[in-house]
Design an enzyme around this catalytic site. Sequence first.
Site, PDB file in Angstrom:
ATOM      1  N   LYS A 174      76.754  77.488  31.580  1.00 29.56           N
ATOM      2  CA  LYS A 174      77.706  77.462  32.677  1.00 29.56           C
ATOM      3  C   LYS A 174      79.120  77.566  32.102  1.00 29.56           C
ATOM      4  CE  LYS A 174      78.729  74.614  36.806  1.00 29.56           C
ATOM      5  NZ  LYS A 174      78.295  73.393  37.529  1.00 29.56           N
TER       6      LYS A 174
ATOM      7  N   SER B 247      77.358  74.318  42.108  1.00 27.99           N
ATOM      8  CA  SER B 247      78.332  75.213  41.511  1.00 27.99           C
ATOM      9  C   SER B 247      77.790  76.044  40.352  1.00 27.99           C
ATOM     10  CB  SER B 247      79.525  74.378  41.018  1.00 27.99           C
ATOM     11  OG  SER B 247      79.121  73.451  40.013  1.00 27.99           O
TER      12      SER B 247
ATOM     13  N   SER C  14      74.793  70.403  41.849  1.00 26.68           N
ATOM     14  CA  SER C  14      75.112  71.733  41.329  1.00 26.68           C
ATOM     15  C   SER C  14      74.058  72.359  40.426  1.00 26.68           C
ATOM     16  CB  SER C  14      76.449  71.700  40.587  1.00 26.68           C
ATOM     17  OG  SER C  14      77.507  71.490  41.489  1.00 26.68           O
TER      18      SER C  14
END
Length: 457
Positions: free
Chosen positions: A82, A158, A182
């Site tokens: 990420k 996210s 997320s």
Amino acid sequence: MELSYMPTRRSAVQWAAQFAAGEIDVTDAIDQTLAAVEACDDPAIFTLTTPERAHAAARAASVRQRDGRSLGWLDGVPVAWKDLFDLSGHPTTAGSRLLTDAPPAIADAVIVTRLEAAGMVSIGRVNMTEFAFSGIGLNPHYGTPVNPHGQRRVPGGSSSGSGVAVARGLVPISIGTDTSGSVRIPAAFNGIVGYKTSGGRWPMQGAFPLSRTLDTLGVLCLSVLDAILVDAAARGLAAPDIRRESVRHLRVIVPTNVVFDECESAVVANFEAALKRLESAGAYVERRALPVLDEILALNAQYGPIVNAEAYALHRERVEGEAAARMDRRVASRMRLAAATPLSAYIAIMEARRRIVAETAAMLEEGWLVAYPTVAHVAPSIDELEADDDLFLRINMKTLRNTLLGNVLDWCGISIPNGADAQGMPTGFLLSGGPGRDDHLLASALAAEDIIRSEAA
């Protein structure tokens, strides 16, 4: 968007088996991975590729494989990060254009170091919601990765790029963060596995924060076994210390309050079908209200969510200054909502959290797990949410509702695919354990996974 290039999906275990059997050399596998990323018709998935780093790691893994010195199951397996994990020599942009010119990281995040020590090969970084502040996954700066299960559906956030990269077979493993859902939300929306650790299990150093109270790390992958392998490496273990538990020993609480409110019919039907299969296999299921879930929502309404207050404190200068005009408007406006939160309200909700974490931890000490749908709905339309900020706000709150409960309570959780709706959009089955009960959760999920997934798309 037509998804014209879909590589064959292979789990980490399948990669390892092919390496061990000599069916493919690690260097060839990494070449194929980088080529697949380059050829992918969705440029919004990856924000950075690191071919030189990947090739060097692949060559080292290949030599180990040939010499019979493999580091284990993850040696040579590709991984994506990420876009908030430090990679030495690159700025950490956290999904924001504001940090494009930030100084490059001088060291890797600790979790990067640990997984690479297990032999994993870093392919690069994947997209995310700006500053990790949404469960939807939209990003106006780097583009929004498209859910591979339906045209123009959101990826979930996210950790948006992580979910799509794994679902599309670009990499078998992607590491994300989970502050309110997320990891588990994009896992559910994309039909893959997402495991969120309880607080402190994996090292957070070198990960760009959102809420230091609620932030946890996790993995998006294709199987529970893959999650267990990554968990061991993340904790610095040479091999997993988790063993499959019997489904007959599984004791599950299904809340009758909050988590089924406004759930889509397919979400409920798929959850109930999976639950019935677990019961038929010998699991014990108890349905009862958990008042603490209502209390969390009431506390958020009264004092404001912890994540909002801490995100505003972290980004106050940005959202109150000229930089706000260069941020995602949805992120900046939601962060500013916490500006009026008094310190007394923040202290009150933190004190309440300490109390309810302790209360629910005691409730789950005897091996109970909690099960309910990961998200109340399937992935909605990108275009509709981009066009209507009020709709975005409502759907984002609904998307986060079920998963944020676990973050407030410091539960570990794992989302397992359990079917799809009539349009082929995946749904998720969330199994959660108390603080520090990750071993029991993973061992139970390993036993239950095939039963939960047996009729999943």
